[in-house]
Scaffold this motif. Structure first.
Motif, PDB file in Angstrom:
ATOM      1  N   GLU A 170       0.828  -1.228  -0.071  1.00 55.45           N
ATOM      2  CA  GLU A 170      -0.033  -0.066   0.055  1.00 55.45           C
ATOM      3  C   GLU A 170       0.703   1.450   0.096  1.00 55.45           C
ATOM      4  O   GLU A 170       1.590   1.409   0.911  1.00 55.45           O
ATOM      5  CB  GLU A 170      -1.042  -0.089   1.139  1.00 55.45           C
ATOM      6  CG  GLU A 170      -1.799   1.119   1.278  1.00 55.45           C
ATOM      7  CD  GLU A 170      -2.801   1.253   0.025  1.00 55.45           C
ATOM      8  OE1 GLU A 170      -2.313   1.951  -0.793  1.00 55.45           O
ATOM      9  OE2 GLU A 170      -3.735   0.328  -0.089  1.00 55.45           O
ATOM     10  N   PHE A 171       0.713   1.936  -1.197  1.00 49.94           N
ATOM     11  CA  PHE A 171       1.533   3.075  -1.186  1.00 49.94           C
ATOM     12  C   PHE A 171       0.803   4.403  -0.897  1.00 49.94           C
ATOM     13  O   PHE A 171       1.248   5.538  -1.023  1.00 49.94           O
ATOM     14  CB  PHE A 171       2.319   3.264  -2.661  1.00 49.94           C
ATOM     15  CG  PHE A 171       3.324   2.320  -2.988  1.00 49.94           C
ATOM     16  CD1 PHE A 171       4.616   2.429  -2.375  1.00 49.94           C
ATOM     17  CD2 PHE A 171       2.875   1.256  -3.700  1.00 49.94           C
ATOM     18  CE1 PHE A 171       5.643   1.423  -2.702  1.00 49.94           C
ATOM     19  CE2 PHE A 171       4.010   0.372  -3.999  1.00 49.94           C
ATOM     20  CZ  PHE A 171       5.092   0.524  -3.444  1.00 49.94           C
ATOM     21  N   ARG A 172      -0.582   4.459  -0.723  1.00 49.53           N
ATOM     22  CA  ARG A 172      -1.544   5.642  -0.616  1.00 49.53           C
ATOM     23  C   ARG A 172      -1.361   5.795   0.947  1.00 49.53           C
ATOM     24  O   ARG A 172      -1.175   5.142   1.569  1.00 49.53           O
ATOM     25  CB  ARG A 172      -2.813   5.343  -0.895  1.00 49.53           C
ATOM     26  CG  ARG A 172      -3.073   4.800  -2.384  1.00 49.53           C
ATOM     27  CD  ARG A 172      -4.507   4.314  -2.730  1.00 49.53           C
ATOM     28  NE  ARG A 172      -4.740   2.902  -2.099  1.00 49.53           N
ATOM     29  CZ  ARG A 172      -5.775   2.586  -2.018  1.00 49.53           C
ATOM     30  NH1 ARG A 172      -6.909   3.114  -2.590  1.00 49.53           N
ATOM     31  NH2 ARG A 172      -6.054   1.346  -1.521  1.00 49.53           N
ATOM     32  N   LEU A 173      -1.507   7.271   1.091  1.00 54.66           N
ATOM     33  CA  LEU A 173      -1.340   7.823   2.258  1.00 54.66           C
ATOM     34  C   LEU A 173      -2.961   8.298   2.592  1.00 54.66           C
ATOM     35  O   LEU A 173      -3.608   8.620   1.609  1.00 54.66           O
ATOM     36  CB  LEU A 173      -0.572   9.171   2.556  1.00 54.66           C
ATOM     37  CG  LEU A 173       1.097   8.790   2.375  1.00 54.66           C
ATOM     38  CD1 LEU A 173       1.535  10.347   2.201  1.00 54.66           C
ATOM     39  CD2 LEU A 173       1.438   8.082   3.512  1.00 54.66           C
ATOM     40  N   GLU A 174      -3.357   8.300   3.863  1.00 60.82           N
ATOM     41  CA  GLU A 174      -4.632   8.983   4.131  1.00 60.82           C
ATOM     42  C   GLU A 174      -4.480   9.835   5.374  1.00 60.82           C
ATOM     43  O   GLU A 174      -3.380   9.658   6.203  1.00 60.82           O
ATOM     44  CB  GLU A 174      -5.685   7.649   4.687  1.00 60.82           C
ATOM     45  CG  GLU A 174      -6.137   6.845   3.622  1.00 60.82           C
ATOM     46  CD  GLU A 174      -6.989   5.636   4.149  1.00 60.82           C
ATOM     47  OE1 GLU A 174      -8.083   5.646   3.664  1.00 60.82           O
ATOM     48  OE2 GLU A 174      -6.375   4.941   4.656  1.00 60.82           O
ATOM     49  N   VAL A 175      -5.268  10.937   5.406  1.00 57.42           N
ATOM     50  CA  VAL A 175      -5.348  11.744   6.558  1.00 57.42           C
ATOM     51  C   VAL A 175      -6.662  11.664   7.264  1.00 57.42           C
ATOM     52  O   VAL A 175      -7.701  11.736   6.762  1.00 57.42           O
ATOM     53  CB  VAL A 175      -5.087  13.307   6.130  1.00 57.42           C
ATOM     54  CG1 VAL A 175      -5.236  14.181   7.253  1.00 57.42           C
ATOM     55  CG2 VAL A 175      -3.589  13.414   5.476  1.00 57.42           C
ATOM     56  N   LEU A 176      -6.750  11.364   8.471  1.00 53.93           N
ATOM     57  CA  LEU A 176      -7.816  11.138   9.056  1.00 53.93           C
ATOM     58  C   LEU A 176      -7.953  12.548   9.980  1.00 53.93           C
ATOM     59  O   LEU A 176      -7.089  12.798  10.873  1.00 53.93           O
ATOM     60  CB  LEU A 176      -7.790   9.772  10.208  1.00 53.93           C
ATOM     61  CG  LEU A 176      -9.055   9.467  10.870  1.00 53.93           C
ATOM     62  CD1 LEU A 176      -9.010   7.916  11.543  1.00 53.93           C
ATOM     63  CD2 LEU A 176      -9.297  10.364  12.126  1.00 53.93           C
ATOM     64  N   SER A 177      -9.305  13.010   9.875  1.00 54.35           N
ATOM     65  CA  SER A 177      -9.571  14.435  10.733  1.00 54.35           C
ATOM     66  C   SER A 177     -10.560  14.220  11.616  1.00 54.35           C
ATOM     67  O   SER A 177     -11.657  13.786  11.385  1.00 54.35           O
ATOM     68  CB  SER A 177     -10.057  15.346   9.504  1.00 54.35           C
ATOM     69  OG  SER A 177      -9.133  15.734   8.674  1.00 54.35           O
ATOM     70  N   PRO A 178     -10.052  14.024  12.988  1.00 59.51           N
ATOM     71  CA  PRO A 178     -11.103  13.971  14.245  1.00 59.51           C
ATOM     72  C   PRO A 178     -12.067  14.943  14.003  1.00 59.51           C
ATOM     73  O   PRO A 178     -11.720  16.159  13.275  1.00 59.51           O
ATOM     74  CB  PRO A 178     -10.229  14.132  15.103  1.00 59.51           C
ATOM     75  CG  PRO A 178      -8.695  13.735  14.859  1.00 59.51           C
ATOM     76  CD  PRO A 178      -8.711  14.191  13.478  1.00 59.51           C
TER      77      PRO A 178
END
Length: 552
Positions: free
Chosen positions: A393-401
């Motif tokens: 998995e090369f994708r990044l994710e940004v989780l926003s609380p």
């Protein structure tokens, strides 16, 4: 995958030598600097294989990566990383790189899957691991010892590795032990089903009650763990929490294990005082079981639980019913938030937390960022780059609380260094209707294999001026409460909304103490491990492993 925030705008990612598309100096890259604002990457060029290493920041702000993996590809061009010590000093020029000097700076012995912790003088303890790779530790591969960087002459060991009985007693499942610096200067350590208080000053181990209900908490049965917030209100009383893991045996051939065996949903909390230890572990249960889950403190003093799988164990290529090559299945796609001060029975919630459709299982990682979001990266339960069901998995994710959608405070004037028990003023701009604020200092740590080295949250004493424009803040009580090194300071409203976390160095910024005699002794010819040779795995996790050590 390994991940650490290195500045307000950058992070470092360390991976394994495999057929990645990113290249540097004409060869495959396995390390990079990530720009958090643009999500662009700059390849870095370590000399040795960083895979399976640990990492911690020194008191002067330099990251050290220690241990690692032997050569896997490009034999003859790259260096064995098992004894490596690597340095990365963050810079603003965009040209800093990982530095290694294996002839003069190296570990005393091979370390694969060790852990590390920064202590009160700004140096680092590197603890445990194996002298070669494998799905699980064993009597043949165990390295039941620890060492310091910089090396110390202490307890009769002049820079040499120091034995640990705990690492003998916790075989087999004790890779990547959980380590947390405590306000009394001791280290909390958990591995397999056991826990202890470790006093490195006199090399004593004090056993604690074991993890309840047969749950194993370290690799390949990885649980998430964290120190709960240290606050003036709780008198900076340390309490640890460990969530998830597995109850399967650590004594059987991994081919007898299954990717479908449910992980544990148990969360165990213990207050590390005399009364708290006597009371033992307090048990709660997550709504969802997890192995390889990660616990990340948020600036609002809640704990995010993210990543991992609901069944199986860590690793790849080992269990009888692999999914692709993965030893685990049924990813935990939805994160949850745990409120440690809420009434029991109402502490877990996923309200307002988005669900991902990207599996983040073995070799995934996560970290809080300076702006308050959570960066999710990786997942690669494969021998090399793969398009299996659980691919590389090369994708990044940004989780926003949820707090990211609210009006946020801002501040300016943070000094470059925060000294212990010293006061300083910052100018603040607060959202309308804010009645009060708190100030938290956070070590964002170094994350790998669901273990977060050094992460902590210390709430600072602060007072808001009558016109709500100035905050007077007092630094941490001592270097035992917050070991010297990098920190990110967040101003948090009474509604739980944090500012951007600006970076400062806690303490003087000086390098940790150096003992030249101990360094000289380490640089004498390296003694080979005295453990008997073990059969090298031919398939799965730990296969294709050499035992050659870095020459002195």
């Amino acid at each position: 995958m390994q991940l650490a925030i290195t500045s307000e705008t950058t992070a470092i990612i360390l991976d394994k030598i495999e057929h990645n598309l990113l290249t540097v100096n004409g060869h495959m890259a396995w390390a990079s600097e990530l720009n958090l604002e643009t999500l662009s990457v700059r390849a870095l060029n370590p000399l040795s294989n960083t895979w399976c290493a640990t990492g911690s920041f020194l008191g002067n702000g330099t990251l050290i990566s220690s241990g690692g993996n032997p050569i896997v590809n490009e034999t003859g061009k790259r260096l064995n990383g098992l004894q490596a010590i690597r340095f990365f000093t963050p810079c603003t020029s965009g040209d800093c790189d990982i530095l290694e000097d294996p002839a003069h700076i190296h570990l005393t012995s091979n370390r694969w899957y060790p852990s590390s912790v920064r202590i009160e003088d700004g140096s680092v303890i590197i603890f445990g691991g194996s002298i070669w790779g494998g799905f699980i530790n064993s009597i043949w591969g165990n390295n039941p010892s620890y060492e310091f960087y910089p090396p110390k002459n202490i307890n009769g060991y002049n820079g040499e590795r120091i034995p640990s009985q705990f690492l003998v007693d916790t075989l087999n499942g004790n890779h990547f032990p959980i380590m947390i610096q405590l306000p009394d200067g001791n280290i909390f350590v958990a591995a397999n089903q056991a826990a202890m208080l470790f006093n490195w000053r006199d090399n004593t181990e004090t056993r604690l009650p074991g993890i309840p209900n047969g749950v194993r908490v370290t690799s390949p049965f990885s649980a998430g763990a964290t120190l709960l917030p240290l606050t003036p209100e709780n008198n900076y009383t340390p309490e640890v929490m460990i969530c998830g893991g597995s109850t399967v045996s650590d004594q059987v051939n991994p081919s007898n294990l299954s990717s479908q065996t449910p992980a544990s949903s148990q969360c165990s909390r213990m207050v590390l005082t005399s009364d708290g230890i006597a009371a033992g572990w307090k048990i709660e249960y997550m709504p969802q079981s997890r192995v390889m889950g990660e616990l990340i403190p948020l600036p609002d003093m809640r704990i995010l639980i993210v990543n991992g799988a609901q069944t199986g164990v860590a690793g790849y290529g080992n269990v009888r019913d692999q999914v692709g090559q993965s030893n685990a299945d049924n990813p935990a796609y939805t994160a949850m938030v745990y409120d440690p001060v809420a009434p029991e029975g109402s502490r877990f919630s996923s309200s307002g937390i988005p669900t991902s459709d990207t599996a983040r299982i073995y070799h995934s990682t996560a970290t809080l960022t300076p702006n308050g979001t959570i960066l999710l990266a990786g997942s690669n339960p494969n021998y090399d780059v793969s398009t299996n069901k659980y691919p590389t998995e090369f994708r990044l994710e940004v989780l926003s609380p949820p707090y990211m959608s609210q009006p946020r405070p801002t501040y300016s004037g943070l000094p470059e260094q925060i000294n212990y028990n010293s006061t300083f003023n910052i100018s603040v701009s607060l959202p309308q209707d804010t009645d009060g604020v708190s100030v938290v200092l956070m070590d964002l740590g170094f994350a790998t294999h669901a273990v977060h080295m050094d992460q902590r949250l210390v709430k600072l004493v602060s007072s808001l001026s009558s016109d709500k424009s100035t905050l007077t803040v007092t630094g941490p009580p001592s270097a035992r409460h917050y070991p010297p090194g990098p920190g990110y300071l967040y101003v948090v409203t009474d509604a739980g909304v944090p500012s951007f976390g600006h970076k400062a160095i806690v303490g003087t910024g000086a390098s940790p103490p150096v003992n030249l005699g101990a360094i000289e002794n380490v640089n004498n010819p390296v003694k080979p491990p005295t453990d008997p040779p073990a059969p090298t795995p031919t398939t799965g996790e730990g296969s294709n492993v050499a035992t050659t050590e870095i020459p002195a």
